[in-house]
Design an enzyme around this catalytic site. Structure first.
Site, PDB file in Angstrom:
ATOM      1  N   LYS A 233      -4.625  21.200  37.796  1.00  0.00           N
ATOM      2  CA  LYS A 233      -3.649  21.033  36.707  1.00  0.00           C
ATOM      3  C   LYS A 233      -3.499  22.347  35.944  1.00  0.00           C
ATOM      4  CE  LYS A 233      -3.195  18.727  32.197  1.00  0.00           C
ATOM      5  NZ  LYS A 233      -3.855  17.799  31.245  1.00  0.00           N
ATOM      6  N   ASP A 238      -0.383  22.652  25.818  1.00  0.00           N
ATOM      7  CA  ASP A 238       0.107  21.278  25.718  1.00  0.00           C
ATOM      8  C   ASP A 238       0.313  20.904  24.256  1.00  0.00           C
ATOM      9  OD1 ASP A 238       0.812  18.670  26.140  1.00  0.00           O
ATOM     10  OD2 ASP A 238      -1.233  17.973  26.543  1.00  0.00           O
ATOM     11  N   LYS A 245       1.073  16.165  19.582  1.00  0.00           N
ATOM     12  CA  LYS A 245      -0.336  16.106  19.203  1.00  0.00           C
ATOM     13  C   LYS A 245      -0.507  16.469  17.729  1.00  0.00           C
ATOM     14  CE  LYS A 245      -2.285  17.604  23.667  1.00  0.00           C
ATOM     15  NZ  LYS A 245      -3.134  16.447  23.952  1.00  0.00           N
ATOM     16  N   ASP A 256      -5.914  23.562  28.697  1.00  0.00           N
ATOM     17  CA  ASP A 256      -5.344  22.480  29.494  1.00  0.00           C
ATOM     18  C   ASP A 256      -4.941  22.927  30.892  1.00  0.00           C
ATOM     19  OD1 ASP A 256      -5.052  19.759  29.445  1.00  0.00           O
ATOM     20  OD2 ASP A 256      -2.961  19.786  28.797  1.00  0.00           O
ATOM     21  N   ASP A 315       2.657  12.906  26.262  1.00  0.00           N
ATOM     22  CA  ASP A 315       1.383  13.620  26.229  1.00  0.00           C
ATOM     23  C   ASP A 315       0.503  13.257  27.412  1.00  0.00           C
ATOM     24  OD1 ASP A 315      -0.439  15.412  25.198  1.00  0.00           O
ATOM     25  OD2 ASP A 315      -1.374  13.979  23.841  1.00  0.00           O
ATOM     26  N   GLU A 317       1.189  14.183  30.409  1.00  0.00           N
ATOM     27  CA  GLU A 317       2.005  15.025  31.291  1.00  0.00           C
ATOM     28  C   GLU A 317       1.243  15.530  32.508  1.00  0.00           C
ATOM     29  OE1 GLU A 317      -0.636  17.817  29.826  1.00  0.00           O
ATOM     30  OE2 GLU A 317       0.384  16.248  28.696  1.00  0.00           O
ATOM     31  N   ARG A 319      -0.836  14.127  34.600  1.00  0.00           N
ATOM     32  CA  ARG A 319      -0.780  13.269  35.785  1.00  0.00           C
ATOM     33  C   ARG A 319       0.598  13.323  36.450  1.00  0.00           C
ATOM     34  NH1 ARG A 319      -2.423   8.219  32.206  1.00  0.00           N
ATOM     35  NH2 ARG A 319      -3.416   9.986  31.173  1.00  0.00           N
TER      36      ARG A 319
END
Length: 468
Positions: A233, A238, A245, A256, A315, A317, A319
């Site tokens: 990933k 993010d 967030k 992230d 949020d 995102e 996956r």
């Protein structure tokens, strides 16, 4: 990394200073073994062997004569990293070390103790500190340990780099640099080309940012060798998207892309050790931002696999971009596939920051991972792909929802979502890592960490042979 170690055959005329490590309960035994002056000094300073206690032994004319490290009750197998963290430059030799702390583990501890991330600290006019060096014990492979440490350091450096200097393009550049070192091939699909090439979820997540999303694809090795695929990933920052967030939730989101960093580090170790595999590294790299073109809660998006995904939360995102990458990687049915991601807060709530969970239906692979995690002291914990929770990711209007309303078992439902996009590969595992150390320990300063990387390398090396 070679400067950290000195083969005994290359020592020359320099005198190596002795290092001792001792459990608290065995301090008196050590005192009886040491010379009278050294023992008297340790008694005078009331050395007790508590965890992290480092005593420097004085020599003639104020010179350093060696050091003794307290290990407490022996909870941390990497405690010897304190030697290379704290000792001045010089050449050292391990002398008295308890069972479980010596050998290759001592070499790795020495290596990670030398890690620094000081790129943004002003050091004008200050000469770089010369690293202390360790004599390699007989029978130990310092070159292998150095390559593993290099992979860990690569991952840590990428994660520690702030997002203003580590966006999707910079992550691509890091991947190209690594590929260049190992004569690997690289292809990149970026921006609007993602739609043409049928990576709609990667495009949707990254389209709100001024920094174009991309899919980075590295291949290395002989085509006839077993196919091993690593997917990481690469969310370089993010915000949470429109499901924004909080400030506290956003402050460490440079990490992230920790999954991408870890697969690059792992790829380096595999390639530098010439394992006989055909390696593929797939990294969807995006920035999850907020703008007028951002994807929305409630949107229904197509995926590379053909499944339609309802967006329950922007949020969630990671996956989404992994779904497209997994679908692509799964097409060629690799014999082994690892997916690494900083995916859920639920995983942190379940097992904390030091014990990342992994998910697989392959019992043999699970056993190999747990064995290597234990042997390398690279902690992992298996959580189940609990099929009873499959209904939690169903959607009323699409094939699947990326963020179910079910408030529990978030790490499991995220793994089940990813599993929907893997049909062919039977030996695969998903790792939900923090990529971060929040409670510093020897060799593990607060900041980036390559969780599970050494355990995964151990599995690949054991399955496919160490050298080409």
């Amino acid at each position: 990394m070679r400067q950290l170690f000195v083969p005994a055959s290359e020592l020359g005329t320099e005198k190596a200073l002795p290092l001792h490590a001792v459990l608290q309960r065995e301090v008196n035994v050590l005192l009886e073994r040491l010379g009278a002056n050294e023992a008297a000094w340790l008694r005078a300073i009331r050395f007790s062997g508590k965890e992290g206690e480092l005593a420097l032994l004085p020599g003639d004319a104020g010179a350093l004569a060696g050091a003794v490290l307290g290990l407490g009750i022996g909870r941390d197998p990497h405690a010897l990293a304190l030697f290379s963290e704290r000792l001045p430059s010089g050449i050292y030799r391990l002398m008295s070390v308890p069972e479980g702390f010596g050998g290759s583990r001592a070499l790795y501890a020495w290596a990670i103790g030398a890690y620094r991330f000081d790129r943004y600290r002003q050091r004008a006019g200050k000469p770089a500190k010369e690293q202390p060096r360790l004599i390699v014990p007989d029978g130990e492979d310092a070159e292998l340990i150095s390559r593993i440490a290099e992979g860990v350091f690569l991952a840590r450096d990428l994660i520690n780099t702030p997002a203003n200097e580590m966006g999707p393009l910079e992550l691509e550049q890091a991947a190209r640099s690594l590929a260049g070192r190992h004569n690997a091939a690289v292809s990149v699909i970026a921006g609007e080309e993602l739609l043409t090439a049928n990576y709609p979820l990667i495009h949707a997540v990254g389209r709100a940012s001024a920094r174009a999303p991309r899919l980075i694809d590295i291949t290395w090795g002989d085509a006839q060798d077993p196919k091993v695929t690593l997917i990481g990933k690469g969310v370089c920052f993010d915000t949470g998207g429109l499901d924004l967030k909080t400030a506290s939730g956003m402050v460490t989101m440079k990490k992230d892309m920790g999954g991408a960093a870890c697969v690059l580090g792992l790829a380096h170790v595999i390639m530098s050790n010439s394992l006989p595999v055909r390696l593929r590294v797939v990294i969807p790299a995006v920035e999850n931002s907020v703008s007028g073109s951002a994807y929305r809660p409630g949107d229904v998006l197509p995926s590379r696999k053909g499944l339609f995904v309802e967006i329950g939360n922007t949020d969630a995102e990671g996956r989404l971009i992994l779904a497209d990458a997994l679908a692509e990687a799964d097409k060629e049915n690799p014999v082994l596939m690892f997916c690494i991601a900083t995916l859920t807060g639920a995983a942190r709530a379940a097992t904390g920051m030091e014990l990342p969970p992994f998910f697989t239906d392959d019992e043999t692979l699970a056993g190999e991972l747990l064995l290597n995690a234990r042997e390398q002291h690279d902690p992992l914990w298996r959580l189940p792909l609990w099929r009873s929770y499959e209904s939690a990711i169903d959607s009323a209007i699409a094939d699947v929802n990326n963020a179910p309303e079910y408030a529990l078992a978030g790490a499991i439902t995220a793994a089940l979502f990813l599993d929907r996009f893997v049909s062919n590969c039977k030996s695969w595992a998903h790792f939900d890592i923090p990529a971060w150390t929040d409670r510093p320990k020897p060799g593990r300063r607060r900041g980036a960490e390559a969780n599970g990387m050494r355990a995964m390398y151990g599995v690949v090396a054991q399955r496919f042979g160490r050298h080409r």
